[in-house]
Design a protein around this motif. Sequence first.
Motif, PDB file in Angstrom:
ATOM      1  N   ALA A  95       0.801  -1.234   0.000  1.00 19.54           N
ATOM      2  CA  ALA A  95       0.000   0.000   0.000  1.00 19.54           C
ATOM      3  C   ALA A  95       0.831   1.282   0.000  1.00 19.54           C
ATOM      4  O   ALA A  95       0.268   2.378  -0.135  1.00 19.54           O
ATOM      5  CB  ALA A  95      -0.938  -0.008   1.214  1.00 19.54           C
ATOM      6  N   GLY A  96       2.147   1.171   0.181  1.00 21.13           N
ATOM      7  CA  GLY A  96       3.005   2.363   0.123  1.00 21.13           C
ATOM      8  C   GLY A  96       2.641   3.400   1.163  1.00 21.13           C
ATOM      9  O   GLY A  96       2.593   3.122   2.363  1.00 21.13           O
ATOM     10  N   ASN A  97       2.328   4.598   0.705  1.00 19.97           N
ATOM     11  CA  ASN A  97       2.016   5.680   1.655  1.00 19.97           C
ATOM     12  C   ASN A  97       0.533   5.698   2.049  1.00 19.97           C
ATOM     13  O   ASN A  97       0.092   6.587   2.770  1.00 19.97           O
ATOM     14  CB  ASN A  97       2.434   7.044   1.099  1.00 19.97           C
ATOM     15  N   GLY A  98      -0.230   4.739   1.536  1.00 16.58           N
ATOM     16  CA  GLY A  98      -1.626   4.608   1.967  1.00 16.58           C
ATOM     17  C   GLY A  98      -2.602   5.487   1.206  1.00 16.58           C
ATOM     18  O   GLY A  98      -3.774   5.571   1.576  1.00 16.58           O
ATOM     19  N   GLU A  99      -2.156   6.091   0.115  1.00 11.30           N
ATOM     20  CA  GLU A  99      -3.052   6.982  -0.644  1.00 11.30           C
ATOM     21  C   GLU A  99      -4.333   6.254  -1.067  1.00 11.30           C
ATOM     22  O   GLU A  99      -5.444   6.782  -0.899  1.00 11.30           O
ATOM     23  CB  GLU A  99      -2.317   7.506  -1.880  1.00 11.30           C
ATOM     24  N   THR A 100      -4.184   5.027  -1.585  1.00  7.32           N
ATOM     25  CA  THR A 100      -5.369   4.293  -2.054  1.00  7.32           C
ATOM     26  C   THR A 100      -6.216   3.811  -0.880  1.00  7.32           C
ATOM     27  O   THR A 100      -7.450   3.798  -0.963  1.00  7.32           O
ATOM     28  CB  THR A 100      -4.953   3.124  -2.975  1.00  7.32           C
ATOM     29  N   VAL A 101      -5.565   3.435   0.235  1.00  7.56           N
ATOM     30  CA  VAL A 101      -6.316   3.018   1.433  1.00  7.56           C
ATOM     31  C   VAL A 101      -7.206   4.176   1.893  1.00  7.56           C
ATOM     32  O   VAL A 101      -8.405   3.993   2.154  1.00  7.56           O
ATOM     33  CB  VAL A 101      -5.347   2.608   2.575  1.00  7.56           C
ATOM     34  N   LEU A 102      -6.648   5.371   1.960  1.00  2.16           N
ATOM     35  CA  LEU A 102      -7.424   6.541   2.411  1.00  2.16           C
ATOM     36  C   LEU A 102      -8.544   6.866   1.420  1.00  2.16           C
ATOM     37  O   LEU A 102      -9.657   7.219   1.818  1.00  2.16           O
ATOM     38  CB  LEU A 102      -6.501   7.747   2.607  1.00  2.16           C
ATOM     39  N   LEU A 103      -8.243   6.712   0.129  1.00  2.00           N
ATOM     40  CA  LEU A 103      -9.274   6.941  -0.890  1.00  2.00           C
ATOM     41  C   LEU A 103     -10.439   5.968  -0.688  1.00  2.00           C
ATOM     42  O   LEU A 103     -11.609   6.369  -0.683  1.00  2.00           O
ATOM     43  CB  LEU A 103      -8.660   6.773  -2.290  1.00  2.00           C
ATOM     44  N   LEU A 104     -10.095   4.686  -0.510  1.00  2.75           N
ATOM     45  CA  LEU A 104     -11.134   3.655  -0.336  1.00  2.75           C
ATOM     46  C   LEU A 104     -11.949   3.930   0.930  1.00  2.75           C
ATOM     47  O   LEU A 104     -13.184   3.824   0.920  1.00  2.75           O
ATOM     48  CB  LEU A 104     -10.495   2.267  -0.250  1.00  2.75           C
ATOM     49  N   GLN A 105     -11.260   4.303   2.003  1.00  2.00           N
ATOM     50  CA  GLN A 105     -11.984   4.598   3.258  1.00  2.00           C
ATOM     51  C   GLN A 105     -12.933   5.771   3.053  1.00  2.00           C
ATOM     52  O   GLN A 105     -14.066   5.767   3.533  1.00  2.00           O
ATOM     53  CB  GLN A 105     -10.988   4.893   4.383  1.00  2.00           C
ATOM     54  N   SER A 106     -12.474   6.793   2.315  1.00  2.00           N
ATOM     55  CA  SER A 106     -13.306   7.988   2.104  1.00  2.00           C
ATOM     56  C   SER A 106     -14.556   7.648   1.273  1.00  2.00           C
ATOM     57  O   SER A 106     -15.551   8.359   1.315  1.00  2.00           O
ATOM     58  CB  SER A 106     -12.503   9.095   1.414  1.00  2.00           C
ATOM     59  N   LEU A 107     -14.485   6.528   0.524  1.00  2.00           N
ATOM     60  CA  LEU A 107     -15.623   6.104  -0.307  1.00  2.00           C
ATOM     61  C   LEU A 107     -16.527   5.108   0.420  1.00  2.00           C
ATOM     62  O   LEU A 107     -17.474   4.580  -0.162  1.00  2.00           O
ATOM     63  CB  LEU A 107     -15.107   5.477  -1.608  1.00  2.00           C
ATOM     64  N   GLY A 108     -16.186   4.827   1.689  1.00  2.00           N
ATOM     65  CA  GLY A 108     -17.065   3.971   2.490  1.00  2.00           C
ATOM     66  C   GLY A 108     -16.667   2.505   2.530  1.00  2.00           C
ATOM     67  O   GLY A 108     -17.437   1.665   2.986  1.00  2.00           O
TER      68      GLY A 108
END
Length: 172
Positions: free
Chosen positions: A31-44
């Motif tokens: 996941a690296g710096n977590g950019e995609t994790v945070l994006l996914l969380q923001s989308l529910g």
Amino acid sequence: MKGHPGGVAHSLRMLELSGLEKGAKILDMGAGNGETVLLLQSLGFAAQGIDLEPGSDAVRQGDFLHSGYADGSFDAVLSQCAFFVSGDIPAALRESHRILKPGGLLLLSDVCFITGEELRQLAERWGFAVLHQEDLTALWREYYIEALWAGTADCVPCGKKCTYQLLICRKE
Ligand SMILES: C[S@@+](CC[C@H](N)C(=O)[O-])C[C@H]1O[C@@H](n2cnc3c(N)ncnc32)[C@H](O)[C@@H]1O
């Protein structure tokens, strides 16, 4: 060289192709710096990430080839530009298959030094049905040239043809 070709727009496209619904439990492998994790969380989505060298608190430190999660833990595994970096794509496919629920989805985009057809066959050998495949080599070239220009490219040319493939697979 961190990140992945296409950035957020590419992540959103993978999600759209997957048809995953809000609330789905997703693991970002590498996941690296977590950019995609945070994006996914923001989308529910109930997203979490694992990386050998986490770049933020949104990502857990660990080796995704031996993730430690129980069998059938996730609705989906997403990985962008990381299976190749691990040096063991078959082991990454095996581990993602193990931790997915039956019918769970693998959303993969990655650098490949095998053909798209060979990657498809590899995914099938590890128990996935490939629902969608795209060759995104043109996007990868653009991304890689930018990294060369910025002095951050770290892939070692090996004399084999390099492509960038997007796959949406279902655990059979
Ligand atoms: C090119 S970066 C991509 C990061 C992220 N997926 C993104 O798109 O921004 C590849 C990442 O994979 C991670 N990685 C490689 N092998 C790994 C492994 N076996 N276990 C966990 N992380 C790994 C690296 O530490 C690195 O952060």
